[in-house]
Design an enzyme around this catalytic site. Structure first.
Site, PDB file in Angstrom:
ATOM      1  CB  CYS A 236      -0.968  -0.023   1.182  1.00  0.00           C
ATOM      2  SG  CYS A 236      -0.188  -0.132   2.813  1.00  0.00           S
ATOM      3  NE  ARG A 241      -3.805   2.644   2.720  1.00  0.00           N
ATOM      4  CZ  ARG A 241      -3.797   3.500   1.712  1.00  0.00           C
ATOM      5  NH1 ARG A 241      -4.844   3.576   0.901  1.00  0.00           N
ATOM      6  NH2 ARG A 241      -2.764   4.288   1.489  1.00  0.00           N
TER       7      ARG A 241
END
Lengths: 279, 72
Positions: A236, A241
């Site tokens: 990410c 994430r």
């Protein structure tokens, strides 16, 4: 069909009933490091990802000795069941989960739906910070089979030796923006790693923050050619994430070979001469 | 104590879709602002009323969003 390893998830109901049981330690890990102070699950410890879960000198995961100290002062020994939850649908809870697995902790779980679901359900909160009897913790590893470094990602991009999954938003993937709206820009160039597929992390979640079911998740990644028969590397912007997606692929779908590239776009997008793809 | 009067709604601020999450704990209202995509919290404020907390959080959010550039 059920998740491959369903024991890594607990419900908010379970935490309400068992969160203070002997042998269980609930820990909140938020993006917004002040959220814990506003009110948290009774008995929960609070970890700050910017200081507790990384090396604060070198850009790296938390050093082993520092993690052992953190766990020890949180009253966690090697047998404790650690239940993680946090804001942003458990982004940094997943970041903590990934590191705990790298350092060999056996029983780590995530509270499905995270802080958002706990609040939305109007469950009990406290601002009391619990004190814990110090425990002794001995970590192992780190297990680098869970982590991708730049050379491996470069090879995956060039030789298609692994599926690269970009879990950022479509606007970050295309290079329209350099960071999520409202957050500081932390890279020099926008776009994505050549060959990466765009599968935003949020597609793995329901509106209430809980994870989608096995069949929906399998269909989501399978539709982009991300399957268990080929190594997968998720990335990410800074790696949190993608640790969420890593958790989904590794534990909910049961993929054997999944790595989190925590260098992510803040490494690749700042490299001089690195190839960048834009649609 | 519990989170009470919890609400979450989406709107557009400075051209960006955002989510406004507000709840009360005790006498204090807490408001956090997230971008809708990818869902990151980037502004928050507290207040003695819902309106105060949201107004202050939205002011901060607008300042942050004003620094987000689009490259097309």
């Amino acid at each position: 069909m059920a998740y491959t390893l369903p024991n890594v998830l607990v419900t908010t109901d379970w935490v309400a009933q068992h969160g203070t049981d002997v042998g269980v330690r609930v820990v909140e890990v938020d993006v917004d490091t002040t959220a814990y102070d506003q009110g948290h699950v009774p008995g929960a410890a609070g970890w700050n990802w910017t200081t507790d879960l990384c090396d604060t000198v070198v850009r790296d995961i938390v050093p082993m000795g520092k993690l052992e100290d953190l766990l020890g002062r949180t009253g966690i020994d090697n047998k404790t069941a650690i239940v993680l939850y946090g804001d942003n649908n458990n982004w940094f809870a997943a970041w903590a989960f990934w590191q705990l697995k790298m350092y060999g902790h056996e029983d780590v779980r995530i509270m499905d739906g995270g802080r958002k679901k706990w609040l939305a359900e109007g469950r009990e909160l406290t601002t009391d910070k619990p004190s814990f009897t110090r425990a002794t913790y001995k970590a192992s590893g780190p297990d680098l089979s869970l982590r991708a470094f730049l050379p491996e990602v470069q090879q995956a991009s060039q030789k298609k030796s692994a599926s690269l999954v970009d879990v950022r938003s479509p606007q970050e993937f295309t290079g329209e923006i350099l960071a999520p709206p409202g957050l500081p820009e932390t890279c020099q160039r926008g776009g994505h790693i050549p060959g990466a597929k765009s599968i935003p992390w949020a597609k793995a979640c329901n509106d209430d923050g809980t994870f989608k079911g096995f069949d929906d998740l399998k269909a989501l990644y399978g539709a982009q050619g991300v399957t268990a028969d080929k190594p997968v590397i998720a990335y990410c912007r800074i790696g949190e994430r993608s640790s969420h997606t890593w958790f989904v692929l590794k534990y909910l779908l049961g993929f054997d070979n999944v790595k989190n590239y925590d260098g992510s776009w803040t490494e690749w997008g700042n490299l001089v001469g690195a190839p960048v793809e834009k649609p | 104590m519990k989170a009470e009067e919890y609400s979450r709604r989406e709107t557009v601020l400075a051209g960006w879709p955002i989510a406004i999450e507000t709840y009360r704990v005790g006498d204090t209202y807490h408001c956090t602002i997230s971008n809708v995509d990818p869902g990151a919290r980037f502004a928050r404020a507290d207040g003695l009323t819902r309106e105060d907390a949201e107004r202050l959080a939205l002011e901060k959010a607008e300042r942050h969003l004003g620094q987000t550039r689009r490259f097309r």
